[in-house]
Design a protein around this motif. Structure first.
Motif, mmCIF file in Angstrom:
data_model
loop_
_atom_site.group_PDB
_atom_site.id
_atom_site.type_symbol
_atom_site.label_atom_id
_atom_site.label_comp_id
_atom_site.label_asym_id
_atom_site.label_seq_id
_atom_site.Cartn_x
_atom_site.Cartn_y
_atom_site.Cartn_z
ATOM 1 N N ARG A 157 12.583 6.629 -7.303
ATOM 2 C CA ARG A 157 13.428 6.282 -8.814
ATOM 3 C C ARG A 157 12.613 5.102 -9.519
ATOM 4 O O ARG A 157 12.965 4.740 -10.368
ATOM 5 N N THR A 158 11.517 4.663 -8.627
ATOM 6 C CA THR A 158 10.808 3.467 -9.195
ATOM 7 C C THR A 158 9.465 4.069 -9.908
ATOM 8 O O THR A 158 8.975 5.091 -9.723
ATOM 9 N N SER A 159 8.701 2.987 -10.253
ATOM 10 C CA SER A 159 7.171 3.307 -10.923
ATOM 11 C C SER A 159 6.281 3.201 -9.823
ATOM 12 O O SER A 159 4.851 3.314 -10.040
ATOM 13 N N ILE A 160 6.888 2.586 -8.646
ATOM 14 C CA ILE A 160 5.840 2.222 -7.460
ATOM 15 C C ILE A 160 5.052 3.346 -6.960
ATOM 16 O O ILE A 160 5.564 4.360 -6.628
ATOM 17 N N LYS A 161 3.785 3.278 -7.085
ATOM 18 C CA LYS A 161 3.044 4.286 -6.603
ATOM 19 C C LYS A 161 2.344 4.083 -5.039
ATOM 20 O O LYS A 161 1.502 4.802 -4.552
ATOM 21 N N LYS A 162 2.611 3.132 -4.414
ATOM 22 C CA LYS A 162 2.075 2.797 -3.134
ATOM 23 C C LYS A 162 2.577 3.424 -2.288
ATOM 24 O O LYS A 162 3.868 3.945 -2.360
ATOM 25 N N ASN A 163 2.227 3.895 -1.101
ATOM 26 C CA ASN A 163 2.719 4.452 0.001
ATOM 27 C C ASN A 163 3.482 3.542 0.877
ATOM 28 O O ASN A 163 3.164 3.065 1.858
ATOM 29 N N ALA A 164 4.806 3.264 0.179
ATOM 30 C CA ALA A 164 5.291 2.236 0.792
ATOM 31 C C ALA A 164 6.522 2.878 2.004
ATOM 32 O O ALA A 164 7.199 3.487 1.808
ATOM 33 N N THR A 165 6.178 2.018 2.975
ATOM 34 C CA THR A 165 7.155 2.275 4.117
ATOM 35 C C THR A 165 7.929 0.938 4.220
ATOM 36 O O THR A 165 7.592 0.158 3.940
ATOM 37 N N PRO A 166 8.944 0.982 5.213
ATOM 38 C CA PRO A 166 9.687 -0.241 5.486
ATOM 39 C C PRO A 166 8.732 -1.313 5.972
ATOM 40 O O PRO A 166 9.032 -2.627 5.682
ATOM 41 N N HIS A 167 7.811 -1.021 6.357
ATOM 42 C CA HIS A 167 6.999 -2.165 7.062
ATOM 43 C C HIS A 167 6.169 -2.828 5.983
ATOM 44 O O HIS A 167 5.585 -3.979 6.042
#
Length: 173
Positions: A157-167
């Motif tokens: 739901r964000t514009s964040i394109k990084k491969n974001a995990t909780p780490h």
């Protein structure tokens, strides 16, 4: 070569504007536990297993301290089949201060958690007294996989394109 190194480093943490956007989406679309869980991640640098294992007696509301001394191990990813094991390394056992606003959020969460559990019991749902800060309404802990799923739901739901995990929150912290 330097651009490649910087690019990979940039993808390992969130910028202030990305944190703000992420938390705004959590506030708008988050589910039970999400706000508290992600604030704890962002302001503490905890690992997922440490957050899953965090219990109420690990938080000192008078001194605003959190103690990390264990991690949650779920060999099959089952919320009912878990073990609390010592921290990842000797240096991982630690106590640290947490911002007063996060402590206030966690205090309020404790009351909401009690109310939700009492409501569940009145509806005939079997609950356990596990003392976890971030838990399902039935008292069983979240697994690392559940945290990942909850985070991906928010990230979409964000514009964040990084491969974001909780780490990524650990690196951000």
């Amino acid at each position: 070569m330097k651009d490649l190194e910087n690019e990979s480093l940039d993808n390992k943490y969130l910028e202030k504007n990305e944190i703000a956007e992420f938390l705004n989406v959590v506030k708008l679309f988050g589910r039970f536990n999400d706000l508290e869980m992600f604030y704890l991640f962002i302001f503490s640098g905890m690992r997922s297993g440490e957050l899953c294992a965090l219990q109420w007696n690990d938080i000192n509301f008078e001194t605003n301290d959190i103690r990390i001394n264990k991690t949650l191990y779920t060999p099959r990813g089952n919320m009912r089949e878990y073990k609390l094991t010592p921290s990842k390394t000797k240096g991982s056992t630690r106590t640290f201060d947490i911002d007063g606003s996060v402590i206030a959020l966690i205090k309020a969460h404790k009351l909401k958690q009690i109310e939700a559990k009492n409501s569940a019991i009145s509806q005939g749902i079997k609950c356990v007294d596990s003392n976890f800060v971030i838990s399902r309404i039935n008292g069983h802990p979240y697994t690392q996989r559940m945290i990942y799923i909850r985070m991906q739901r928010i990230i979409r739901r964000t514009s964040i394109k990084k491969n974001a995990t909780p780490h990524i929150f650990r690196h951000t912290h």
